[in-house]
Design an enzyme around this catalytic site. Structure first.
Site, PDB file in Angstrom:
ATOM      1  N   LYS A  73       0.943  -1.326  -0.032  1.00  0.00           N
ATOM      2  CA  LYS A  73      -0.052  -0.007   0.031  1.00  0.00           C
ATOM      3  C   LYS A  73       0.990   1.332  -0.060  1.00  0.00           C
ATOM      4  O   LYS A  73       2.057   1.243   0.595  1.00  0.00           O
ATOM      5  CB  LYS A  73      -0.941  -0.045   1.451  1.00  0.00           C
ATOM      6  CG  LYS A  73      -2.089   0.889   1.167  1.00  0.00           C
ATOM      7  CD  LYS A  73      -2.812   0.739   2.525  1.00  0.00           C
ATOM      8  CE  LYS A  73      -4.015   1.590   2.664  1.00  0.00           C
ATOM      9  NZ  LYS A  73      -4.989   1.373   3.794  1.00  0.00           N
ATOM     10  N   SER A 148      -9.795   1.094   2.603  1.00  0.00           N
ATOM     11  CA  SER A 148      -9.194   2.046   1.880  1.00  0.00           C
ATOM     12  C   SER A 148      -7.924   1.346   1.136  1.00  0.00           C
ATOM     13  O   SER A 148      -7.450   1.730   0.126  1.00  0.00           O
ATOM     14  CB  SER A 148      -8.551   3.176   2.818  1.00  0.00           C
ATOM     15  OG  SER A 148      -7.544   2.647   3.531  1.00  0.00           O
ATOM     16  N   SER A 172      -9.895  -1.247   6.805  1.00  0.00           N
ATOM     17  CA  SER A 172      -9.444  -1.054   5.533  1.00  0.00           C
ATOM     18  C   SER A 172      -8.640  -2.150   5.234  1.00  0.00           C
ATOM     19  O   SER A 172      -8.405  -2.224   3.724  1.00  0.00           O
ATOM     20  CB  SER A 172      -8.681   0.308   5.519  1.00  0.00           C
ATOM     21  OG  SER A 172      -9.373   1.144   5.346  1.00  0.00           O
TER      22      SER A 172
HETATM   23  N1  GLN Z   1     -13.263   3.240   6.089  1.00  0.00           N
HETATM   24  C1  GLN Z   1     -12.813   3.536   7.379  1.00  0.00           C
HETATM   25  C2  GLN Z   1     -12.697   5.128   7.314  1.00  0.00           C
HETATM   26  O1  GLN Z   1     -12.991   5.467   6.300  1.00  0.00           O
HETATM   27  C3  GLN Z   1     -11.403   2.909   7.558  1.00  0.00           C
HETATM   28  C4  GLN Z   1     -10.367   3.313   7.174  1.00  0.00           C
HETATM   29  C5  GLN Z   1      -9.317   2.520   7.464  1.00  0.00           C
HETATM   30  O2  GLN Z   1      -9.224   1.427   7.953  1.00  0.00           O
HETATM   31  N2  GLN Z   1      -7.983   2.893   6.908  1.00  0.00           N
HETATM   32  O3  GLN Z   1     -12.209   5.807   8.021  1.00  0.00           O
END
Ligand code: GLN
Length: 472
Positions: A73, A148, A172
């Site tokens: 990532k 994400s 995420s």
């Molecule tokens: N979808 C969640 C958010 O928008 C989780 C993001 C993540 O785990 N980095 O914060």
């Protein structure tokens, strides 16, 4: 399906070389990336790393990931490479050191083929807010891969890597894994060093693996976990619970009323029940558990998380890193660099976070959220004295259409309903593909999530393998 475990065997038996494997995986990534956009960049030094791996292999050095092509990532620093965290503000930012996980992958012989696309600074559930453009789901390109870490999930699902690393602050890793039909795992908070991971919400962030199978996820996890003097939250010792015998049959707790909530697709719930029934048939015990504070995890998350974001993102000021806009005064440089460099969601969360931390509202929001966080954590810990695992669907629905939730942040935030509790409590969680549901004549994957007490990663891998055996 080529797994990491199978590739390890083939490489050791000299059925093919690391260079040949890397070549094949990179050509697949190049062929698929124009449609999927999983990678922000495919590295031109992948073949050189494969050569190093071939040398390791021929010298019989037992580096566990020698020659295994992986994606990483875009928020983990790799010395000399652009690390943008999916943001315009960092598109010209080159890392000056390797994150601890990157160092560990390199010494394990892994070949890092590229950096994967993500929601800006890992805020999002769809990988649509990426400065390099939205990522598409390889199973249906009209749909999102989740987020994400959507690029990492998609890279594995499209065959452009045998495994990948992602970061999980509120789901995420697990949510995109479920949407792309792969395995995703978030370790216990502190199990994997965060040194060199660009901070989103420091008390929630954790790096973890994506892979095609649970066995592969375990191989990757073992390569990256462990104490790190560079991260004071990275744990030092094996925990008491790890010293005993590993159980084979578990007691699985089902938070029935949480799963019965509105907004969860009926066929997703049916798939979940089916897998639980099958696990029961395999000798696992299933119990209803009462976790009345679990529905509060999401609102708590969306106070604590932006609060930490507003502090962590303060360093991107147009002076110290990345994008800078010239202006007449220093204040204007800050204002314009941040105003243009950050996307809409990043700005929304900085504003939210600044608000909940402001003098007048600190007690009403931030302090309250911290207190409720403690309650949720205590409730989960009490439950783990009665059950080994807690199971839920990973997501309330399968992958949604691109653009579907972009105009309604609250709908987007609901995607995380099942995944955030693990981050709130710092416990480990895994998502394993559990079957499929049909949407618009397309078969889409769904996942089952298991959470366990801190340091019980082994139980997650064990139950995950059982799911692989019983799912259709
Ligand atoms: N979808 C969640 C958010 O928008 C989780 C993001 C993540 O785990 N980095 O914060």
């Amino acid at each position: 399906m080529l797994t990491i475990a199978a590739a390890q065997r083939a490489l050791r038996n000299k059925e093919y070389s690391a260079k040949e494997l890397t070549q094949a995986v990179v050509s697949r990534a190049k062929e698929k990336n124009p449609d999927i956009n999983a990678y922000a960049e495919l590295f031109d030094d992948a073949m050189a790393s494969a050569e190093v791996a071939d040398r390791m292999l021929s010298e019989g050095k037992a580096a566990p990931l020698a020659g295994i092509p992986l994606g990483v990532k875009d928020n983990m620093l790799m010395k000399g490479k652009i690390s943008a965290s999916g943001s315009k503000i960092l598109m010209n930012h080159r890392a000056v050191y390797d994150a601890t996980v990157i160092g560990k992958l390199r010494s394990a012989g892994a070949v890092i083929v590229g950096r994967t696309n993500m929601d800006e600074f890992a805020m999002g559930s769809s990988s649509e807010t990426c400065a390099y453009g939205a990522v598409k789901n390889p199973i249906d390109i009209s749909r999102v891969p989740g987020g994400s870490s959507g690029g990492s999930a998609a890279a594995v699902a499209m065959g452009g890597a045998l495994g990948a690393l992602g970061s999980d602050t509120g789901g995420s890793i697990r949510q995109p894994a479920a949407h792309c039909g792969v395995v995703g795992m978030k370790p216990t908070y502190g199990r994997v060093s965060r040194y060199g991971l660009m901070a989103l919400a420091s008390s929630l962030d954790q790096i973890g693996p994506f892979a095609k199978t649970v066995e592969d996820a375990e191989i990757l996890y073992q390569a990256i976990e462990g104490h790190d003097p560079m991260d004071s939250t990275a744990l030092t010792e094996k925990h008491e619970s790890e010293k005993g015998e590993q159980k084979e049959k578990f007691t699985i707790g089902i938070p029935e009323s949480f799963i019965a909530m509105d907004g969860i697709d009926e066929d997703v719930r049916e798939n979940f029940r089916l897998i639980i029934e099958k696990l029961k048939g395999e000798g696992h015990e299933v119990k209803t558990v009462s976790l009345p504070s679990l529905p509060h995890a999401l609102p708590v998350y969306y106070i604590i998380m932006p609060a930490e974001v507003s502090a962590n993102l303060a360093r991107y000021d147009g002076i110290r890193y990345g994008f800078s806009k010239e202006a007449d005064t220093l204040m204007e440089v800050y204002r314009q660099s941040r105003g243009e460099g950050f996307g809409k969601e990043a700005r929304r969360r900085i504003l939210l976070g600044t608000y909940v931390l402001s003098a007048g509202y600190y007690d009403a929001y931030y302090n309250k959220a911290v207190a409720v966080r403690r309650l949720i954590t205590e409730e989960l810990m009490r439950t783990f004295s009665d059950v080994d695992l807690i199971a839920t669907p990973t997501t309330p629905s399968p992958a949604f259409k691109l653009g579907e939730k972009m105009t309604d942040p609250l709908k987007m935030y609901l995607e995380d309903i099942f995944t955030v509790p693990a981050n709130i409590a710092g416990i480990p969680g895994i998502s394993v593909p559990s079957g499929t549901v049909l949407r618009d004549q397309t078969t889409l994957p769904v996942g089952i999530q298991f959470m366990a007490a801190p340091f019980s990663e082994d139980a997650l891998f064990a139950i995950g393998k059982d799911v692989e055996n019983v799912r259709i």
